[in-house]
Design a protein around this motif. Structure first.
Motif, short mmCIF file in Angstrom:
data_model
loop_
_atom_site.label_atom_id
_atom_site.label_comp_id
_atom_site.label_asym_id
_atom_site.label_seq_id
_atom_site.Cartn_x
_atom_site.Cartn_y
_atom_site.Cartn_z
N ALA A 46 -23.94 -45.55 -6.16
CA ALA A 46 -24.23 -45.90 -7.56
C ALA A 46 -25.01 -44.77 -8.24
N SER A 47 -25.88 -44.09 -7.49
CA SER A 47 -26.69 -43.01 -8.07
C SER A 47 -25.84 -41.81 -8.46
N TYR A 48 -24.60 -41.72 -7.93
CA TYR A 48 -23.70 -40.63 -8.30
C TYR A 48 -23.11 -40.84 -9.70
N GLY A 49 -23.30 -42.03 -10.26
CA GLY A 49 -22.74 -42.33 -11.57
C GLY A 49 -21.41 -43.07 -11.49
N VAL A 50 -21.05 -43.55 -10.31
CA VAL A 50 -19.80 -44.30 -10.15
C VAL A 50 -19.95 -45.66 -10.84
N LYS A 51 -18.98 -46.01 -11.68
CA LYS A 51 -19.07 -47.25 -12.47
C LYS A 51 -18.32 -48.42 -11.85
N ALA A 52 -17.44 -48.17 -10.91
CA ALA A 52 -16.67 -49.26 -10.28
C ALA A 52 -17.62 -50.21 -9.57
N PRO A 53 -17.28 -51.50 -9.51
CA PRO A 53 -18.12 -52.46 -8.77
C PRO A 53 -18.26 -52.02 -7.30
N ILE A 54 -19.47 -52.12 -6.79
CA ILE A 54 -19.75 -51.72 -5.40
C ILE A 54 -20.26 -52.94 -4.65
N VAL A 55 -19.62 -53.26 -3.53
CA VAL A 55 -19.96 -54.43 -2.73
C VAL A 55 -20.40 -53.96 -1.35
N ALA A 56 -21.56 -54.42 -0.91
CA ALA A 56 -22.06 -54.07 0.42
C ALA A 56 -21.58 -55.10 1.44
N ILE A 57 -20.72 -54.65 2.36
CA ILE A 57 -20.22 -55.50 3.45
C ILE A 57 -20.28 -54.69 4.73
N SER A 58 -20.97 -55.17 5.72
CA SER A 58 -21.09 -54.48 7.00
C SER A 58 -19.73 -54.17 7.60
N ASN A 59 -19.68 -53.10 8.40
CA ASN A 59 -18.46 -52.80 9.15
C ASN A 59 -18.17 -53.89 10.20
N GLY A 60 -19.21 -54.62 10.57
CA GLY A 60 -19.03 -55.74 11.50
C GLY A 60 -18.98 -55.30 12.95
N ILE A 61 -19.01 -56.30 13.83
CA ILE A 61 -18.98 -56.03 15.27
C ILE A 61 -18.27 -57.16 15.98
N ASP A 62 -17.44 -56.81 16.94
CA ASP A 62 -16.73 -57.78 17.77
C ASP A 62 -17.63 -58.15 18.95
#
Length: 333
Positions: free
Chosen positions: A121-137
């Motif tokens: 976001a600090s780069y100036g990107v305006k697209a929605p950003i969603v934080a989702i973990s890569n996850g683990i099996d």
């Protein structure tokens, strides 16, 4: 709903966190019963782009022309490009500009943590950003006598021998110099670094460190996967991760899922999901030596809480979040 999961340069990236991440995405969609393809020539509703090369950019443009939705996965930032390959610090500002341009083409960005979300976001990107973990099996990293035996036989681990492991590419960013320095101060413990990078792509001092400039108790066996690696995760006495910069750190999740004690550098990426109740987060080599010594001796044991963190980021949980993000994007006009 059909998802295109795209990974450019698979042979090059399969040993990296990005390579692991797309495997987790496939597993998450299998669990959710969502159809997906890895062939960009198939039909799809959403293109989920995991890489940053020219082919990835061209695919984004083509998908947009077709009226398809595009997700860019924010695995990489300028910050975690630094201190990696030869010339990476010189190129880092250009990488930031390119990533900003590429991410700005997306309809949505998925990135593993709130920390990487803030960076992008600090780069100036305006697209929605969603934080989702890569996850683990979680099932993959359960303790297994067979796997532990494979690890011990491969490395000829003697009864009573103490082992500290790490898994990472051969980068300064990953703290490879501190790994060696700490090993030098703990000569009675074996330090094994899983993972590798083409040595001609990294600075000469890293190449020499891996080849010869390390104590005899520090080992660099290269990239090893499967039973030996998974057995090492549960059978070692500690997982040591001195990385300076991550967007999440999949190997940390693997260690937590292995019911293993984690000693890691205290860096911003862990804020909000991993703290000193579940891992030992410190900053200096003196602290690393002290924490590893106390962990190996049994004075520190944070495995129960660490495993709870892994459970919270299980593939099953991540599957639900991924599908929700896809559905929300498709419903946008």
């Amino acid at each position: 709903m059909k998802i295109l999961l795209y990974l450019e340069g698979e042979n090059f990236l399969r040993k990296s966190g990005i390579g692991r991440a797309i495997l987790h995405q496939k597993r998450a969609l299998d669990i959710a019963g969502v159809d997906y393809t890895t062939d960009p020539h198939d039909d799809f509703d959403i293109a989920h782009i995991n890489t940053y090369g020219i082919k990835s950019l061209m695919l984004i443009f083509r998908a947009k022309r077709m009226g398809k939705k595009v997700i860019c996965h924010g695995h990489s930032t300028m910050e975690d490009f630094r201190n990696s390959f030869v010339g990476s610090n010189v190129l880092a500002p250009l990488v930031k500009k390119y990533l900003t341009f590429l991410y700005s083409q997306a309809d949505m960005i998925i990135t593993p943590t709130d920390y990487s979300k803030k960076l992008i976001a600090s780069y100036g990107v305006k697209a929605p950003i969603v934080a989702i973990s890569n996850g683990i099996d979680l099932s993959k990293y359960k303790k297994s006598t067979v796997k532990e035996l494979a690890f011990k036989q491969h490395f000829d681990i003697k009864d009573g021998e103490k082992v500290v492991m790490c898994a990472a590419l051969y980068f300064k960013r990953k703290g490879i110099d501190d790994f060696v320095a700490v090993a030098k101060r703990m000569p009675d413990v074996r330090f094994i670094w899983f993972g590798e990078t083409n040595l001609w792509t990294v600075p000469g001092w890293v190449r020499r460190l891996v080849k010869k400039n390390h104590p005899s108790n520090a080992e660099f066996p290269g990239y090893i996967k499967g039973d030996i690696y998974e057995g090492a995760m549960t059978a070692s006495d500690a997982f040591f991760f001195p990385s300076h910069e991550e967007t999440e750190g999949i190997v940390v999740l693997e260690a937590l899922a292995s019911d293993q004690n984690v000693v890691a550098r205290d860096i911003p990426v862990y804020a909000g999901w991993l703290d000193n109740s579940a891992a030992t987060l410190v900053k200096t080599n003196d602290d690393f030596v002290s924490a590893l010594s106390d962990t190996i001796s049994g004075k520190i044991d944070k495995r129960d809480r660490g495993y709870q963190v892994a459970e919270s980021r299980s593939i099953e949980n991540i599957s639900t979040l991924l599908v929700a993000a896809y559905t929300r994007l498709l419903n946008q006009q």
